[in-house]
Write an enzyme that holds these catalytic residues in place. Structure first.
Site: not given
Length: 795
Positions: A191, A248, A265, A299, A397
């Site tokens: 996906k 996640g 990840e 990231c 982040e």
């Protein structure tokens, strides 16, 4: 008349547009409307959503929103194809992967332009960075396919793999995931991100041209609903996800107890450390590549600048001068440094975080000459100074072209600041002192450390994080293991059934002798026996029903104390592997000296007729892990750069271990010994039914030079103590192997809070006498995490 310098100062880059003719033609040929790619065929378009060009907001194409039924058909196609793809053999799969790699190179310009149109990153990045790495991944993993029988003997493919990637590196993330999965013999349902699906659909056409059999690669497009259907599908054997830490966590919770293999990840807040002796000009250039590459939508972006106080002012002056010369504009212009953000929503989020820093009194620097285009989604390169270590911009982040700078005085302070984050994905260290660099790099809790360079990637070098940056690795040999399962796992027995002892059972009648020895085994915390906080104990009866002894009933506070003791025992992790091996040998020798006593204890608890066999196997297992302690070495990779990448197998930290009921001594040692052999510290919950074999080890540990806090033992309810361990934010990993399917599922679900690593047995047992099921490299992989340190030569 102007001087040469004056003339040079007035010169500027002229426009250098890249043609988009071929990419637009490819879209037109398909009527700018796409179905799904399932079983090597295109479905009719269904419910549609748009993919837009971030640079100007124009619509590029319409894509199909895959439904749960669509995902089911893709999974079924992958399931049908998997046996044949595996049976093709490593050599056959290698030839297909080589063909994909060649075709990616052949059509690299088309892919690069399409990626830039769909994502907004500059053509220089897609052309010069992304596409060469894409081809490299398929070439590299074709090699692993060829060598699989030799290098991965005793392993099989996982089966059907679901893969979900973000929008920042759409095609590169596809290569990172699909190449190793196919090399190992798996089939894939992939996906792409909702914002950036176009290059994945072009890749589907490449798969057909390369001879990929029907059903081996399936591509379904859509938003979070499609991803959720893929995550929850019972036909998926493994999930590989790259994206935000928040998502996640949801995936970890959703897959708990399902038996799905999982690699994550996730996000990062990577430190970029500049010491006073660094080449400051080179460090500035590295910083530009680290934080403003792909508009900071990376990231592992070096979003936290830590610069030594003595050179801070000079470094920031150089940095601002470099920022003033960064060019922001059309991503298809080859002279541009910064392209467009993927979507206006992303721009709004970044703007909100920057303004929150401004409101807190931080200084915000943005180049005055940086012109923002009138249309599209843009944000200028930004430097924030004066933020506290707890400020949102220093912890969150941002995922944009925003750098937060702060200073430090000593290397120790630099490491402390670098590790002051919930993330642990990557970091950079700049210094001309190689001894300093190699001292600091292992101390940083991150999966990747770049020395005097930044944003280096290669298929041969594993990439992945520590802590809330996720677990699992992509690339390298360790990345291949993510898509393989030891064949020995298929032979594991069903979990033994044990009747759970009554909690806090009443103590037996008092002995007639008031001076009789109290037979209550205490807890073992920090190298000392400790009474349980709750002051409760549990009676342990033997196989014949007779009372043997009592053990302490540990609770949440006891676990807290044990975790604190384990964190204080960092000297064990820093000790040499040789020294750890010597202690394990010593434990084995002392256990052997008391072998008859331990055998009698096992027999009394379990009624075993061959208790001596279990004791002997336990002694041999200790010698086995002592032998491994100084032999589980890392590797030195040779990526295509002037330098090496050193892959270190590092201890995870503090591991919580819930031990099995069967073989209470051997099961305990088979889990605790490998964990401490590689430098971890342990909080162990011994067999709930037969805990005395573990509590008898206290004196063995005390007389074997094992430092206090390395092994801590808390007896009590496996469910309650496992729940506490899984929820504890200072536990780095948790293993549960007591055969409780519900308990293992709960551990996996609760671990999502801090995204700690898990290793659970599920509803199966394990032959603890078998080396293939209970020892070997597979156990060591659970006990360690790989850190890749990039060391360039001559720079």
């Amino acid at each position: 008349m102007p001087t040469i310098n004056e003339i040079l100062n007035t010169m500027d880059y002229g426009p250098a547009p890249e043609s988009q003719k071929e990419a637009q033609a490819w879209l037109e040929q398909r009527s700018r409307k796409f179905g799904l790619f399932i079983d090597n065929a295109w479905t009719e378009p269904g419910e549609l959503f748009a993919s837009n060009n971030p640079a100007d907001g124009s619509q590029l194409a319409e894509l199909t929103q895959a439904t749960a039924d669509d995902v089911n058909r893709a999974v079924e196609a992958a399931r049908r194809a998997q046996p044949g793809w595996q049976a093709l053999g490593g050599g056959g799969r290698a030839r297909v992967l080589y063909a994909i790699a060649r075709l990616m190179q052949k059509h690299s310009r088309l892919f690069a332009v399409l990626e830039t149109l769909d994502n907004g990153k500059t053509i220089r990045e897609t052309r010069d960075a992304d596409l060469p790495l894409v081809a490299r991944h398929f070439y590299y993993h074709a090699g692993w396919a060829q060598l699989q029988d030799e290098e991965f003997a005793g392993h099989r493919p996982v089966g059907v793999v679901g893969q979900i990637v973000p929008w920042n590196f759409p095609l590169l993330m596809l290569a990172w995931k699909i190449a190793p999965a196919l090399a190992a013999g798996n089939t894939v349902v992939f996906k792409p991100a909702e914002f950036t699906p176009l290059t994945a659909l072009l890749f589907a056409e490449i798969c057909v041209q390369a001879g990929v059999p029907a059903g081996v690669v399936n591509i379904v497009t859509g938003d979070g609903r499609t991803g959720e259907a893929l995550v929850k599908h019972e036909g998926i054997d493994k999930l590989a996800f790259t994206g935000s830490t928040e998502v996640g966590r949801l995936i970890r919770e959703a897959t708990a107890g399902s038996g799905k293999k999982l690699s994550l990840e996730l996000g990062g807040k990577s430190p970029y450390i500049v010491f006073e002796d660094a080449d400051l000009d080179a460090a500035v250039e590295g910083l530009v590549d680290s934080i403003w590459f792909n508009q900071g939508q990376v990231c592992c972006a070096g979003s936290r600048l830590l610069v030594q106080e003595s050179v801070e002012e000079r470094f920031l002056k150089k940095l601002k001068a470099r920022m003033d010369n960064l060019r922001l504009g059309s991503p298809l212009d080859k002279s541009m440094d910064i392209g467009a953000l993927v979507d206006p929503i992303q721009r709004q989020r970044i703007h909100g975080l920057v303004e929150s820093a401004r409101a807190e009194g931080c200084e915000i620097y943005q180049p005055q000459a940086c012109e923002i285009p009138a249309t599209g989604s843009w944000f200028p390169p930004t430097l924030i100074t004066g933020a506290s270590t707890s400020a949102a911009v220093a912890q969150a982040e941002i995922f944009g072209p925003v750098l937060v700078a702060m200073s430090f005085r000593t290397p120790a302070e630099a490491v402390q600041l670098a590790n002051n984050t919930v993330y642990g994905l990557a970091s950079c260290v700049w210094t001309e002192n190689i001894s300093l660099a190699l001292d600091v790099a292992p101390a940083i809790k991150a999966g990747v450390v770049w020395i005097n360079t930044a944003n280096q990637f290669d298929a041969a070098c594993g990439f992945g994080g520590y802590k809330e940056s996720g677990y699992g690795r992509e690339g390298g040999k360790e990345g291949m293991y993510e898509y393989l399962v030891p064949v020995s796992e298929d032979a594991r027995p069903a979990a033994p059934v044990f009747e759970k002892p009554a909690k806090a059972k009443a103590a037996p009648a008092a002995a007639t002798d008031p001076f009789a020895i109290d037979r209550t085994a205490k807890l073992y915390i920090g190298g000392k026996q400790a009474r349980p906080d709750g002051a409760y104990s549990r009676a342990i009866h033997g196989a014949d029903g007779k009372f043997i002894a009592e053990v302490g009933e540990g609770n949440r506070k006891d676990i807290r104390n044990a975790v604190e003791a384990a964190h204080k025992a960092t000297g064990w992790t820093k000790a040499t592997a040789h020294n750890r091996a010597q202690v394990l040998y010593y434990i084995a020798e002392n256990l052997a000296a008391r072998g008859e006593e331990f055998a009698a204890r096992i027999a009394a608890q379990t009624g075993a007729k061959n208790a001596e066999k279990e004791v002997q196997a336990s002694i041999e297992r200790l010698f086995y892990w002592a032998a491994w302690a100084d032999k589980y070495d890392g590797q030195a990779h040779q990526p295509p750069m002037h330098g090496i990448t050193v892959a270190l197998n590092e201890a995870i930290g503090v591991i919580g271990i819930v031990c099995p009921n069967e073989n209470p001594l051997l099961g305990f040692i088979s889990l605790v010994a490998p964990a401490i052999a590689v430098g971890n510290r342990v909080v162990a919950v011994p067999s709930e039914a037969y805990p005395l074999s573990a509590t008898d080890l206290y004196q063995v540990f005390d007389t074997s030079d094992l430092p206090g806090g390395v092994v801590n033992i808390v007896t009590g309810s496996a469910d309650e103590l496992a729940r506490t361990l899984a929820s504890h934010s200072d536990i780095d990993a948790i293993w549960r192997h007591d055969g409780s399917a519900a308990g293992c599922a709960e551990v996996e679900k609760l671990s999502a809070g801090s995204l700690k690593r898990t290793w659970t047995g599920g509803a199966k047992g394990r032959d603890w006498f078998s080396v293939t099921q209970s020892a070997g490299r597979t156990v060591l992989q659970h006990a360690t995490q790989v850190k890749n340190i990039w060391i360039p030569y001559g720079v």
